[in-house]
Scaffold this active site. Sequence first.
Site, short mmCIF file in Angstrom:
data_model
loop_
_atom_site.label_atom_id
_atom_site.label_comp_id
_atom_site.label_asym_id
_atom_site.label_seq_id
_atom_site.Cartn_x
_atom_site.Cartn_y
_atom_site.Cartn_z
N HIS A 62 -5.96 9.25 12.77
CA HIS A 62 -6.88 9.99 11.90
C HIS A 62 -8.15 10.25 12.70
O HIS A 62 -9.06 9.42 12.72
CB HIS A 62 -7.20 9.17 10.64
CG HIS A 62 -6.00 8.88 9.79
ND1 HIS A 62 -5.78 9.50 8.58
CD2 HIS A 62 -4.94 8.05 9.99
CE1 HIS A 62 -4.64 9.06 8.06
NE2 HIS A 62 -4.11 8.17 8.90
N GLN A 91 -5.67 12.80 1.37
CA GLN A 91 -5.89 11.35 1.29
C GLN A 91 -5.98 10.83 -0.15
O GLN A 91 -5.49 9.74 -0.45
CB GLN A 91 -7.18 10.99 2.04
CG GLN A 91 -7.63 9.54 1.91
CD GLN A 91 -6.74 8.56 2.66
OE1 GLN A 91 -6.85 8.40 3.85
NE2 GLN A 91 -5.82 7.91 1.95
N GLU A 117 3.01 3.11 1.83
CA GLU A 117 2.13 2.22 2.61
C GLU A 117 1.50 1.21 1.66
O GLU A 117 0.34 1.30 1.28
CB GLU A 117 1.05 3.01 3.35
CG GLU A 117 0.29 2.14 4.36
CD GLU A 117 -0.90 2.83 4.99
OE1 GLU A 117 -1.28 3.93 4.56
OE2 GLU A 117 -1.47 2.23 5.94
N ASP A 141 -3.07 4.94 14.59
CA ASP A 141 -3.56 5.18 13.24
C ASP A 141 -5.08 5.28 13.20
O ASP A 141 -5.63 6.25 12.70
CB ASP A 141 -3.05 4.12 12.26
CG ASP A 141 -3.00 4.57 10.81
OD1 ASP A 141 -3.16 5.77 10.56
OD2 ASP A 141 -2.79 3.71 9.93
N HIS A 153 2.51 10.15 4.61
CA HIS A 153 2.20 8.73 4.47
C HIS A 153 3.06 8.23 3.31
O HIS A 153 2.83 8.64 2.16
CB HIS A 153 0.72 8.53 4.13
CG HIS A 153 -0.21 8.60 5.29
ND1 HIS A 153 -0.38 9.73 6.05
CD2 HIS A 153 -1.02 7.64 5.84
CE1 HIS A 153 -1.26 9.47 7.00
NE2 HIS A 153 -1.68 8.21 6.90
N HIS A 198 0.37 9.33 15.57
CA HIS A 198 -0.26 9.14 14.24
C HIS A 198 -1.68 8.58 14.40
O HIS A 198 -1.86 7.40 14.71
CB HIS A 198 0.58 8.20 13.38
CG HIS A 198 0.12 8.11 11.96
ND1 HIS A 198 0.94 8.41 10.89
CD2 HIS A 198 -1.07 7.77 11.41
CE1 HIS A 198 0.28 8.25 9.76
NE2 HIS A 198 -0.96 7.85 10.05
N1 17E Z 1 -5.36 6.58 5.17
C1 17E Z 1 -4.25 6.00 4.67
O1 17E Z 1 -3.80 6.39 3.57
N2 17E Z 1 -3.63 5.03 5.36
C2 17E Z 1 -4.09 4.63 6.53
N3 17E Z 1 -3.47 3.65 7.20
C3 17E Z 1 -5.26 5.22 7.07
C4 17E Z 1 -5.87 6.20 6.36
C5 17E Z 1 -5.80 4.77 8.38
FE FE2 Z 2 -2.27 6.92 8.61
#
Ligand code: 17E
Ligand code: FE2
Length: 440
Positions: free
Chosen positions: A86, A179, A240, A336, A237, A84
């Site tokens: 980006h 995103q 989070e 990440d 995702h 994982h």
């Molecule tokens: N975008 C997101 O939604 N969550 C993250 N931890 C990162 C990018 C790095």
């Molecule tokens: Fe991520």
Amino acid sequence: MPARATVLLKSSRSLQSFFIETAMTAPTYNLMLRQAQLRDRPEPVDIGIEAGRIAAIAPRLPQTGQQEIDAAGQLVSPPFVESHIHLDSALTAGEPRWNESGTLFEGIQIWGERKQHLTLEDVKARAIATLKLQAQQGVLYVRSHADVSEPDLIALKGLLEVREAVRDWLTLQVVAFPQDGLYSQPHNDALLEEALKLGADVVGGIPHYELTREDGVRSVARIFDLADRYDRLIDIHCDEIDDEQSRFLEVMAAAAIRRDNGARVTASHTTAFGSYNNAYAYKLMGFLQRSRLNFIANPLINITLQGRTDTYPKRRGVTRVKELWQAGLNVSLGHDCVQDPWYRFGTGNMLDVAHMAVHVCQMTGGAETEACFDMVTHQGAQTLHCASDYAIAVGNPANLILLDASDAHEAIRRRSAVRAVVSRGKRLTQTVPARTDWLG
Ligand code: 17E
Ligand code: FE2
């Protein structure tokens, strides 16, 4: 396989001269690793490599290698798996400004500004620089998210080009990741589908960041439908956030149970699972076991991004890694971020990630520490669906790394250097570990 020795025992020769001649003309391998300590063997072994594959493993191989690496009893492992990251935002920290609140949401805003200025060259150069940083530290399998909530899909197109450019030495998977959410902007749904048509390997999503809970639930169904239609893996995702009401993991588990495809589905981050009450978490764990979902935790990032609205006691904001592992579910670990709007640190070293997991997830027991090493190797390979020929075994592609450590525990403790990286049967990098001389 090496050509067989062509020496014949002629009747006029003594037995002794036969053996000497055999030794002198013994078949060679392209590459030989001497005295490699594998994690699943009690004693070191020699590993013969020919035509890109592992040709032989034995305590002592009589052949020679055209090139030889003396592992001297140190740990040899399959490569690290970065499950994982980006890559599209890697190496942009501070552009156009620093993330002062340290939150996920300020990071998304800053990236939203930076991504207005993306070019293919910019994305490709930063991604390749990051992949080289990773590879020299033993990472040869990478799953990267590419933001597809951007009308020209530059991040995605750049990473698809990079996937082909590095194919000879590293396996890169690209996730189409919206995103900004699938339903927050009118065109994002179509952009996600377009990304799959262009060749993204995996369908992504971000249900906890959709405008409403209903949109989040709808997005999960849409992602599963797209994965079916285009025959792709899923990596979402999910949850989070520290909000204990964020419950899209159960939505993913239900979809995977009904479609019976959990092994092809990954729930990334799932940090809210660390905030759920135990009664709910207990019930959920049973559903997760039924679903067979894969999990990815990103302890470096989530120990810093989460808990930002807490005073004290302050939550760790990391998913229940130890309990998921104890429940027999497949868990891997990701970096990440490498120097981006969410995390300005980041080295690409998977031992940093395993080291943080040992601490944050309190996996300090013997088997637990070994499990953290598995989470950056074999379990990552399982998540990426590249486990079938990943192990160090005769016939498999010769991808392996030599660590400056005697075992997995020492590797994590010292975050040991990777002395040699072998990719597709060829030496890719070598590193000389730092050395200190006492002068006093
Ligand atoms: N975008 C997101 O939604 N969550 C993250 N931890 C990162 C990018 C790095
Ligand atoms: Fe991520």
